[in-house]
Design an enzyme around this catalytic site. Structure first.
Site, PDB file in Angstrom:
ATOM      1  N   CYS A  82      53.066  40.182  36.471  1.00 44.52           N
ATOM      2  CA  CYS A  82      52.412  39.095  35.752  1.00 44.52           C
ATOM      3  C   CYS A  82      53.429  38.079  35.227  1.00 44.52           C
ATOM      4  O   CYS A  82      54.005  37.331  36.008  1.00 44.52           O
ATOM      5  CB  CYS A  82      51.548  39.689  34.646  1.00 44.52           C
ATOM      6  N   HIS A 170      47.940  43.481  37.354  1.00 40.21           N
ATOM      7  CA  HIS A 170      48.515  44.579  36.570  1.00 40.21           C
ATOM      8  C   HIS A 170      48.313  45.936  37.255  1.00 40.21           C
ATOM      9  O   HIS A 170      47.226  46.499  37.185  1.00 40.21           O
ATOM     10  CB  HIS A 170      47.874  44.618  35.174  1.00 40.21           C
ATOM     11  N   GLU A 172      49.516  48.704  36.314  1.00 46.09           N
ATOM     12  CA  GLU A 172      49.575  49.799  35.348  1.00 46.09           C
ATOM     13  C   GLU A 172      48.225  50.150  34.727  1.00 46.09           C
ATOM     14  O   GLU A 172      48.061  51.222  34.177  1.00 46.09           O
ATOM     15  CB  GLU A 172      50.602  49.470  34.244  1.00 46.09           C
TER      16      GLU A 172
END
Ligand code: XMP
Length: 514
Positions: A82, A170, A172
């Site tokens: 990001c 993202h 994660e």
């Protein structure tokens, strides 16, 4: 082991810790450092790879958090997430434009280049999750686009030669369904890390470090019976045996069988030096007549210090005080959107004991996350009952008895709470939720039992789901379980004739009632 680590530069993302945990779930050690850590300091950590976190800033902002630009010259693979992608563009010759609107939420990623190591063994189309404002419009020199989304041609970029990768989305967060595999591909496939970060390896390493630090000196530890102090005690005991004295304070506000379990597990099974301080009468005497919640907490806190200090003196001269501080407590977080209050998290575990108690600290869990502490506890032979126990506040039942705390009320709450714990365990829900407990409301209401009129107290049942205790949702317990809880509590606990359910989430309610 810690020798193969991934360093994560924190640019203030709310997900930085999640990235660190995802890496560790790959059995690879990870460390979070401040975004402006000098490249030389990062190099000294010998990272196998660097991850640039996301963050709320824009590279256009005058006070944008920027890293030492020579991190791109360390010869180490870099994954930018990001905001991390914008940094590649900023430093390596790409272009970022202010997005007109935020791209937020689910999207579909299409992989153009199946040879990109990040997407090895993954399908060509993936559900991903976005949260960004600015957009990459020209990719940096030496990079090429390897995946796109509906809104972006450059959703994933790669410089294959340098092993630099940028992801606008993202990986994660759980909404990126195969994000764990993307991170695993980076740490294993790209960075070449093995899977040596396991609790078994950690024990060997921690034992060496503790021995080097402590030598032949004595250590004391305040054992509360909670997960963190219990695991710290077990680890230290394994390492230094009788040089460790654990002090357990019974403040009279413990749950049913709590003191017995600690004495059984640590005293009888582990055979560690356990100094049991029964100060129940003292605490209850000091709490007499105290009804204000903050006042109660203060009285309990002060009395604890008093008792612990005296106990520590009796334990003999110790150079070290051991504490179960965890990694999230020591990470210096980056101020979110210029909020200086968020700058440094206070080391709240350290608080409490007065400054004149001059100990050096031993904090053998301070690089671990909570789930890792639990695995370590199991590795050290602690029972599930302790390793997976729900959080319990320091002031104990004192903040679950509204109004004055008396021995009789403690007895009532202890009995009611024991039923809640027993039934929650029997239903299989106890270990699945954050907390479940009973609260004693000192209001009397009228009831009828047998042929007699009763006029007794009320018990409230509190069950919440939470990730970290900061926010929480009340749990929709099954009706048959609620029915059983109410009927057992009212029938078996003398002094209670009514049972209610707390359906308040946090915020606006807190988890504890006081
Ligand atoms: P609240 O009631 O603030 O609680 O929503 C959030 C979480 O923290 C626990 N808690 C405490 N833990 N000492 C502790 O060690 C305390 O004084 C304390 N007060 C609340 C609470 O049980 C919940 O998990």
């Amino acid at each position: 082991s810690m020798n193969e680590q991934i360093v994560i530069l924190d640019f203030g993302s709310q997900y930085t810790q999640v990235i660190a945990r995802r890496v560790r779930e790959c059995n690879v050690y990870s460390t979070i450092v401040h975004f402006n850590t000098p490249a030389a300091a990062i190099a000294a950590m010998k990272p196998r790879g660097i991850i640039l976190s996301g963050g709320p800033s824009s590279v256009f902002a005058p006070d944008a958090p920027l890293p030492d630009k020579t991190i791109f010259e360390l010869g180490v693979p870099v994954l930018g997430i990001c905001f991390g992608v914008q940094l590649f563009a900023h430093f390596l010759g790409g272009k970022v434009e202010k997005g007109l609107k935020r791209e937020y939420g689910k999207g579909t990623l299409t992989v153009n280049d199946a040879k990109c190591a990040l997407f090895a063994k993954l399908p060509k189309s993936l559900q991903i999750w976005n949260s960004h404002g600015d957009k990459l419009t020209k990719i940096p020199d030496g990079f090429k686009a390897v995946a796109r989304t509906e809104n972006s041609e450059f959703a994933a970029i790669e410089n294959r030669e340098k092993k630099f990768f940028g992801l606008q989305f993202h990986p994660e967060v759980v909404h990126t369904l195969r994000g764990r595999e993307i991170i695993a591909n980076f740490v294993h496939g790209v960075c070449g890390c093995g899977k040596s970060w396991t609790m078994r390896h950690y024990v060997d390493q921690a034992v060496e470090e503790i021995r080097a630090l402590v030598g032949k000196e004595k250590v004391i530890l305040g054992l509360s019976g909670g997960v963190d102090s219990s695991v710290a005690a077990a680890l230290l005991h394994k390492t230094i045996g009788d040089q460790l004295t654990c002090i357990f304070v019974n403040n009279g506000l413990l749950r049913a069988r709590e003191a017995e379990v600690v004495r059984e597990v640590f005293g009888r099974n582990f055979k560690l030096k356990l100094q049991y301080e029964n100060a129940a009468a003292l605490f209850l005497r000091k709490l007499k007549g105290v009804t204000d919640p903050e006042q109660k907490r203060k009285v309990i806190g002060r009395t604890f210090i008093e008792v612990f200090q005296a106990a520590a003196l009796r334990a003999g001269k110790a150079k070290f005080l051991a504490q179960g501080t965890l990694y999230p407590d020591v990470i210096e977080s980056v101020p979110i959107a210029g909020n200086p209050a968020a700058l440094i998290k206070s080391h709240h575990n350290v608080g409490g004991l007065p400054k004149n108690m001059k100990f050096q600290l031993v904090e053998p869990l301070k690089c671990l996350f909570k789930d890792e502490v639990r695995l370590l506890g199991l590795e050290l032979g602690l029972p599930k009952e302790i390793v997976y126990r729900q959080p319990f506040p320091g002031p104990g039942l004192g903040v679950r008895i509204l109004g004055e705390v008396t021995p009789a009320r403690c007895e009532i709450l202890r009995n009611a709470d024991a039923i809640v714990v027993e039934e929650m365990k029997a239903s299989g829900l106890y270990y699945k939720i954050w907390q479940s407990f009973a609260v004693l409301l000192p209001v009397r209401s009228v009831g009828v039992m047998g042929d007699e009129r009763t006029y007794d107290f009320t018990i409230a049942i509190r069950a919440v789901e939470s990730q970290d205790g900061m926010t929480a949702d009340w749990v929709k317990l099954p009706y048959d379980l609620l029915e059983k809880l109410a009927s057992r509590i009212i029938n078996e606990v003398k002094g209670v004739n009514r049972c209610v359910l707390d359906i308040t989430s946090k915020p606006p309610g807190t988890i504890e009632w006081e």
